[in-house]
Enzyme design. Structure first.
Site, PDB file in Angstrom:
ATOM      1  N   SER A 143      33.752 113.449  49.080  1.00  0.00           N
ATOM      2  CA  SER A 143      35.277 113.888  48.811  1.00  0.00           C
ATOM      3  C   SER A 143      34.899 114.986  47.407  1.00  0.00           C
ATOM      4  CB  SER A 143      35.993 112.349  47.742  1.00  0.00           C
ATOM      5  OG  SER A 143      36.042 111.164  48.722  1.00  0.00           O
ATOM      6  N   SER A 182      32.330 106.805  52.686  1.00  0.00           N
ATOM      7  CA  SER A 182      33.535 107.518  52.334  1.00  0.00           C
ATOM      8  C   SER A 182      33.194 107.521  50.451  1.00  0.00           C
ATOM      9  CB  SER A 182      34.575 107.817  52.602  1.00  0.00           C
ATOM     10  OG  SER A 182      35.621 109.263  51.679  1.00  0.00           O
ATOM     11  N   CYS A 240      39.625  99.709  42.034  1.00  0.00           N
ATOM     12  CA  CYS A 240      38.252 101.517  41.497  1.00  0.00           C
ATOM     13  C   CYS A 240      38.147 101.808  40.035  1.00  0.00           C
ATOM     14  CB  CYS A 240      38.281 102.358  42.430  1.00  0.00           C
ATOM     15  SG  CYS A 240      36.958 103.645  42.483  1.00  0.00           S
ATOM     16  N   ASN A 266      36.666 117.855  46.880  1.00  0.00           N
ATOM     17  CA  ASN A 266      37.989 117.605  45.838  1.00  0.00           C
ATOM     18  C   ASN A 266      38.018 119.137  45.419  1.00  0.00           C
ATOM     19  OD1 ASN A 266      38.597 115.665  47.410  1.00  0.00           O
ATOM     20  ND2 ASN A 266      38.513 114.682  46.025  1.00  0.00           N
ATOM     21  N   CYS A 283      44.250 109.417  42.776  1.00  0.00           N
ATOM     22  CA  CYS A 283      44.046 108.437  43.325  1.00  0.00           C
ATOM     23  C   CYS A 283      45.022 107.565  42.576  1.00  0.00           C
ATOM     24  CB  CYS A 283      42.453 108.420  43.635  1.00  0.00           C
ATOM     25  SG  CYS A 283      42.668 106.402  44.412  1.00  0.00           S
ATOM     26  N   CYS A 325      44.602 105.525  50.564  1.00  0.00           N
ATOM     27  CA  CYS A 325      45.083 104.003  50.236  1.00  0.00           C
ATOM     28  C   CYS A 325      45.481 103.403  49.082  1.00  0.00           C
ATOM     29  CB  CYS A 325      44.056 103.122  51.227  1.00  0.00           C
ATOM     30  SG  CYS A 325      43.645 102.470  52.530  1.00  0.00           S
ATOM     31  N   GLU A 344      44.588  96.781  51.023  1.00  0.00           N
ATOM     32  CA  GLU A 344      44.793  97.062  51.989  1.00  0.00           C
ATOM     33  C   GLU A 344      43.762  97.963  53.435  1.00  0.00           C
ATOM     34  OE1 GLU A 344      48.186  99.269  49.744  1.00  0.00           O
ATOM     35  OE2 GLU A 344      47.468 101.399  51.145  1.00  0.00           O
ATOM     36  N   CYS A 370      40.952 101.886  59.427  1.00  0.00           N
ATOM     37  CA  CYS A 370      40.241 102.554  57.220  1.00  0.00           C
ATOM     38  C   CYS A 370      40.137 101.147  56.419  1.00  0.00           C
ATOM     39  CB  CYS A 370      41.080 103.375  56.733  1.00  0.00           C
ATOM     40  SG  CYS A 370      41.400 103.769  54.998  1.00  0.00           S
ATOM     41  N   GLY A 377      38.411 100.911  46.853  1.00  0.00           N
ATOM     42  CA  GLY A 377      37.495 101.093  45.813  1.00  0.00           C
ATOM     43  C   GLY A 377      36.767 102.282  46.589  1.00  0.00           C
ATOM     44  N   GLU A 378      34.913 101.675  46.225  1.00  0.00           N
ATOM     45  CA  GLU A 378      34.173 103.272  46.488  1.00  0.00           C
ATOM     46  C   GLU A 378      32.219 102.387  46.799  1.00  0.00           C
ATOM     47  OE1 GLU A 378      32.862 106.560  45.954  1.00  0.00           O
ATOM     48  OE2 GLU A 378      30.839 105.154  46.486  1.00  0.00           O
ATOM     49  N   ASN A 413      48.595 113.433  48.672  1.00  0.00           N
ATOM     50  CA  ASN A 413      49.596 112.358  48.725  1.00  0.00           C
ATOM     51  C   ASN A 413      50.638 112.769  47.947  1.00  0.00           C
ATOM     52  OD1 ASN A 413      50.709 110.324  51.042  1.00  0.00           O
ATOM     53  ND2 ASN A 413      48.834 110.822  51.536  1.00  0.00           N
ATOM     54  N   CYS A 464      39.694 108.991  39.735  1.00  0.00           N
ATOM     55  CA  CYS A 464      40.067 110.112  39.492  1.00  0.00           C
ATOM     56  C   CYS A 464      40.684 110.003  39.757  1.00  0.00           C
ATOM     57  CB  CYS A 464      39.728 109.769  41.512  1.00  0.00           C
ATOM     58  SG  CYS A 464      38.222 109.886  41.888  1.00  0.00           S
TER      59      CYS A 464
HETATM   60  N1  SAH Z   1      36.020 105.716  47.157  1.00  0.00           N
HETATM   61  C1  SAH Z   1      35.591 106.615  48.065  1.00  0.00           C
HETATM   62  C2  SAH Z   1      36.142 106.437  49.152  1.00  0.00           C
HETATM   63  C3  SAH Z   1      37.855 106.454  49.333  1.00  0.00           C
HETATM   64  S1  SAH Z   1      39.122 107.098  48.861  1.00  0.00           S
HETATM   65  C4  SAH Z   1      35.650 108.379  48.453  1.00  0.00           C
HETATM   66  O1  SAH Z   1      36.579 108.234  47.015  1.00  0.00           O
HETATM   67  O2  SAH Z   1      35.718 109.136  49.256  1.00  0.00           O
HETATM   68  C5  SAH Z   1      39.134 107.775  50.757  1.00  0.00           C
HETATM   69  C6  SAH Z   1      39.868 110.072  50.513  1.00  0.00           C
HETATM   70  O3  SAH Z   1      41.170 109.354  50.250  1.00  0.00           O
HETATM   71  C7  SAH Z   1      39.078 110.615  49.388  1.00  0.00           C
HETATM   72  O4  SAH Z   1      38.544 110.692  50.174  1.00  0.00           O
HETATM   73  C8  SAH Z   1      39.776 110.311  48.081  1.00  0.00           C
HETATM   74  O5  SAH Z   1      39.851 112.070  47.780  1.00  0.00           O
HETATM   75  C9  SAH Z   1      41.300 110.946  49.425  1.00  0.00           C
HETATM   76  N2  SAH Z   1      42.746 110.188  48.394  1.00  0.00           N
HETATM   77  C10 SAH Z   1      42.613 109.706  46.665  1.00  0.00           C
HETATM   78  N3  SAH Z   1      43.965 109.765  46.273  1.00  0.00           N
HETATM   79  C11 SAH Z   1      45.000 110.705  47.196  1.00  0.00           C
HETATM   80  C12 SAH Z   1      46.265 111.355  47.405  1.00  0.00           C
HETATM   81  N4  SAH Z   1      47.436 110.895  46.555  1.00  0.00           N
HETATM   82  N5  SAH Z   1      46.096 112.014  48.328  1.00  0.00           N
HETATM   83  C13 SAH Z   1      45.214 112.414  49.322  1.00  0.00           C
HETATM   84  N6  SAH Z   1      44.007 112.209  49.102  1.00  0.00           N
HETATM   85  C14 SAH Z   1      44.149 110.649  47.887  1.00  0.00           C
HETATM   86 FE1  SF4 Z   2      37.925 105.484  43.691  1.00  0.00          FE
HETATM   87 FE2  SF4 Z   2      37.634 107.428  46.150  1.00  0.00          FE
HETATM   88 FE3  SF4 Z   2      39.752 106.341  44.639  1.00  0.00          FE
HETATM   89 FE4  SF4 Z   2      38.305 108.714  43.366  1.00  0.00          FE
HETATM   90  S1  SF4 Z   2      39.384 108.370  45.398  1.00  0.00           S
HETATM   91  S2  SF4 Z   2      39.380 106.324  42.507  1.00  0.00           S
HETATM   92  S3  SF4 Z   2      36.671 106.880  43.910  1.00  0.00           S
HETATM   93  S4  SF4 Z   2      39.070 104.963  45.314  1.00  0.00           S
END
Ligand code: SAH
Ligand code: SF4
Length: 375
Positions: free
Chosen positions: A213, A190, A113, A215, A120, A334, A93, A106, A162-163, A289, A117
């Protein structure tokens, strides 16, 4: 699935060589390249080429882009999420976010991924293959076309599924293609903190902006919610960020997902300010989220707690923005849209495995200090 070579997957030099084998004279090759810069999705759209040239191209190559299979209703702020299907059936997406003259798209970089995390949805569903340049560019071109936004006015952020730094070579080909329409300072990548990838980005001649990220304000908690920290420790990550070359007027972005009662206390804000002290950085605070697939203890903090966290950063001379409404309406993190689709089919299995994990336990003194900071 087609076996034809997708022209959007080629870098400029191989593209020219490949086209020259099929198209002549040279000005025709340039015409094809110009259509590709504009993001067309069929050879028939290359209207200034003779029919026989288009037919020859069509036999050997494709310029196909991912297919849109659904769009969410635009949210109050106009954001809209797109679900795409790839040629092999994978689903990814992208999100369109109109913001006056700062409209952003975006993009996803992988069809899942492996970083895992715990907060996520993409991480919850696990690894997925690398997207090709044509699949990344295709998300961008398709949405730009549909929304009729001039590409030069667009910002592109690789913050979808994805990363991106684990798909480095395809990412660089994609960036170079994007730069034909968009200045590098309008593109942001990111990362969860893949240090070798950050170092490789640093060596590029034309660098995108970098968002990291973070966090969590300390290594222990970061490792709990971002297991990749065990491989790339927080201290080493911050050191790599200190070495990252920044063009004039640019900042690093530190992303910080706010989880109620976990990393959102006043003390956490102070610790974060200290951690990033001296970095040329601004913080992007992202209220968590919520999603049914994620551990049930993970909650979005109250607006009051978000304000207190942000105010504390500001008092500690940290520049900070909060991503507030976006996503509350459309589940902007996403992976959540795709997650809902997959969840329907997997719900039973997930329940059987007890996939929602327990909240990491805190020691009594940590609990006490977290409460203290709120008084
Ligand atoms: N993999 C990369 C880019 C994709 S994630 C990364 O981790 O940076 C993009 C952003 O979405 C990251 O900052 C991540 O911390 C955030 N994210 C992931 N799941 C989330 C959630 N449930 N609520 C809010 N932010 C979230
Ligand atoms: Fe992958 Fe980014 Fe989600 Fe972590 S936050 S699982 S690196 S997409």
């Amino acid at each position: 699935m087609t076996d034809l070579l997708n022209l959007y997957d080629l870098e400029p030099a191989p593209l020219e060589r490949t086209l020259r084998e099929v198209v002549s004279p040279a000005f025709r090759v340039r015409q094809v390249e110009e259509w590709l810069h504009r993001g067309v999705e069929s050879f028939d759209a290359m209207t200034n080429l003779p029919k026989d040239v288009r037919a020859r191209l069509q036999e050997r190559f494709t310029v196909a882009q991912p297919t849109v299979i659904s769009r969410t209703e635009p949210a109050a702020d106009g954001s809209q999420k797109y679900l795409f299907e790839l040629a092999d059936g994978n689903r990814i997406e992208s999100v369109f976010m109109p913001m006056g003259d700062r409209t952003s798209i975006c993009l996803s970089s992988q069809a899942g991924c492996a970083v895992g995390c715990t907060f996520c949805v993409t991480g919850f569903f696990g690894a997925g293959r690398n997207l090709t340049p044509s699949e990344m560019l295709g998300q961008f071109f398709t949405i730009a076309r549909e929304k009729q936004v001039a590409m030069e006015q667009m910002n592109v952020v690789f913050m979808g599924m994805g990363e991106p730094l684990l798909n480095f070579d395809h990412l660089v080909t994609t960036l170079d293609a994007l730069y034909r329409n968009i200045a590098p300072r309008r593109v942001t990548v990111s990362t969860s903190g893949i240090i070798p990838g950050i170092e490789a980005l640093a060596r590029l001649e034309r660098r995108p902006n970098l968002a990291i990220s973070v966090n969590a304000p300390d290594r222990r908690r970061r490792e709990e919610i971002m297991p990749i920290t065990a491989k790339y420790p927080l201290e080493d990550l911050v050191a790599a960020l200190r070495r990252f070359p920044l063009e004039k007027g640019r900042d690093l972005t530190i992303e910080y997902v706010l989880l109620a009662g976990y990393n959102d206390s006043t003390q956490d804000a102070i610790a974060l300010a200290k951690l990033i002290q001296g970095l040329h950085a601004k913080v992007n605070a992202i209220p968590f989220n919520e999603d049914a697939n994620l551990p049930s203890w993970m909650k979005r903090p109250s607006d009051r707690d978000i304000d207190r966290f942000v105010d504390t950063l500001v008092r500690n001379r940290v520049r900070v923005t909060v991503r507030r409404s976006k996503g509350r309406d459309i589940a902007a993190a996403c992976g959540q849209l795709r997650g809902k689709e997959i969840a329907k089919s997997r719900a039973t299995r997930v329940a059987a495995e007890g996939a929602t994990s327990e909240r990491p336990r805190r020691t009594a003194s940590e609990r006490a200090s977290a409460t203290d900071s709120r008084r």
